[in-house]
Design a protein around this motif. Structure first.
Motif, PDB file in Angstrom:
ATOM      1  N   GLU A  84      -0.606  64.719 -39.022  1.00 51.69           N
ATOM      2  CA  GLU A  84      -0.368  65.282 -40.347  1.00 51.69           C
ATOM      3  C   GLU A  84      -0.200  64.166 -41.364  1.00 51.69           C
ATOM      4  O   GLU A  84      -0.007  63.012 -41.002  1.00 51.69           O
ATOM      5  N   ASN A  85      -0.289  64.536 -42.612  1.00 50.52           N
ATOM      6  CA  ASN A  85      -0.152  63.591 -43.712  1.00 50.52           C
ATOM      7  C   ASN A  85       0.794  64.208 -44.728  1.00 50.52           C
ATOM      8  O   ASN A  85       0.517  65.280 -45.258  1.00 50.52           O
ATOM      9  N   LYS A  86       1.925  63.573 -44.985  1.00 56.08           N
ATOM     10  CA  LYS A  86       2.913  64.090 -45.933  1.00 56.08           C
ATOM     11  C   LYS A  86       3.039  63.131 -47.108  1.00 56.08           C
ATOM     12  O   LYS A  86       2.941  61.921 -46.942  1.00 56.08           O
ATOM     13  N   CYS A  87       3.278  63.689 -48.274  1.00 58.63           N
ATOM     14  CA  CYS A  87       3.463  62.892 -49.473  1.00 58.63           C
ATOM     15  C   CYS A  87       4.910  63.039 -49.936  1.00 58.63           C
ATOM     16  O   CYS A  87       5.458  64.138 -49.953  1.00 58.63           O
ATOM     17  N   PHE A  88       5.520  61.908 -50.296  1.00 62.46           N
ATOM     18  CA  PHE A  88       6.897  61.903 -50.774  1.00 62.46           C
ATOM     19  C   PHE A  88       6.949  61.194 -52.124  1.00 62.46           C
ATOM     20  O   PHE A  88       6.394  60.105 -52.272  1.00 62.46           O
ATOM     21  N   GLU A  89       7.570  61.817 -53.084  1.00 60.74           N
ATOM     22  CA  GLU A  89       7.789  61.170 -54.389  1.00 60.74           C
ATOM     23  C   GLU A  89       8.928  60.188 -54.255  1.00 60.74           C
ATOM     24  O   GLU A  89       9.963  60.493 -53.650  1.00 60.74           O
ATOM     25  N   VAL A  90       8.750  58.994 -54.805  1.00 62.78           N
ATOM     26  CA  VAL A  90       9.758  57.941 -54.723  1.00 62.78           C
ATOM     27  C   VAL A  90      10.108  57.496 -56.131  1.00 62.78           C
ATOM     28  O   VAL A  90       9.240  57.166 -56.921  1.00 62.78           O
ATOM     29  N   ASP A  91      11.403  57.535 -56.450  1.00 70.12           N
ATOM     30  CA  ASP A  91      11.858  57.048 -57.746  1.00 70.12           C
ATOM     31  C   ASP A  91      12.077  55.552 -57.679  1.00 70.12           C
ATOM     32  O   ASP A  91      12.706  55.046 -56.746  1.00 70.12           O
ATOM     33  N   ASP A  92      11.600  54.835 -58.668  1.00 69.13           N
ATOM     34  CA  ASP A  92      11.797  53.382 -58.704  1.00 69.13           C
ATOM     35  C   ASP A  92      13.109  53.033 -59.347  1.00 69.13           C
ATOM     36  O   ASP A  92      13.658  53.627 -60.171  1.00 69.13           O
TER      37      ASP A  92
END
Length: 92
Positions: A84-92
């Motif tokens: 599977e391929n998951k995307c995660f938003e990352v705050d800088d």
């Protein structure tokens, strides 16, 4: 074994693995040349080598890990599938 020999052997073993595996929906087998296999990453630590390889074959979602144990003079091939391929938003 030097780096060039290891990479050539790793590519050869991936080719042998793929060429020995029947394709889906056909009566023949895949014919993979050395130009279909490429190195994604490689490292040498002491007498040991490791390389991660992939192919340019359409539909091949395998990932190949080749490891050479310099102490035992053994080469290992591990084949992985993308699950599977998951995307995660990352705050800088």
């Amino acid at each position: 074994m030097d780096n060039h020999e290891f990479i050539n052997l790793a590519i050869e073993k991936v080719q042998e693995h793929i060429n020995g595996r029947p394709t889906r929906g056909s009566n023949g087998s895949v014919c993979v040349s050395m130009y279909n296999v490429y190195v994604v990453w490689q490292v040498k630590v002491l007498q040991n080598y490791k390389a991660l390889l992939s192919t340019s074959l359409e539909g091949d979602q395998h990932y190949y890990e080749v490891t050479y144990n310099g102490d035992k003079k053994q080469l290992y091939l591990d084949v992985y599938d993308k699950q599977e391929n998951k995307c995660f938003e990352v705050d800088d």
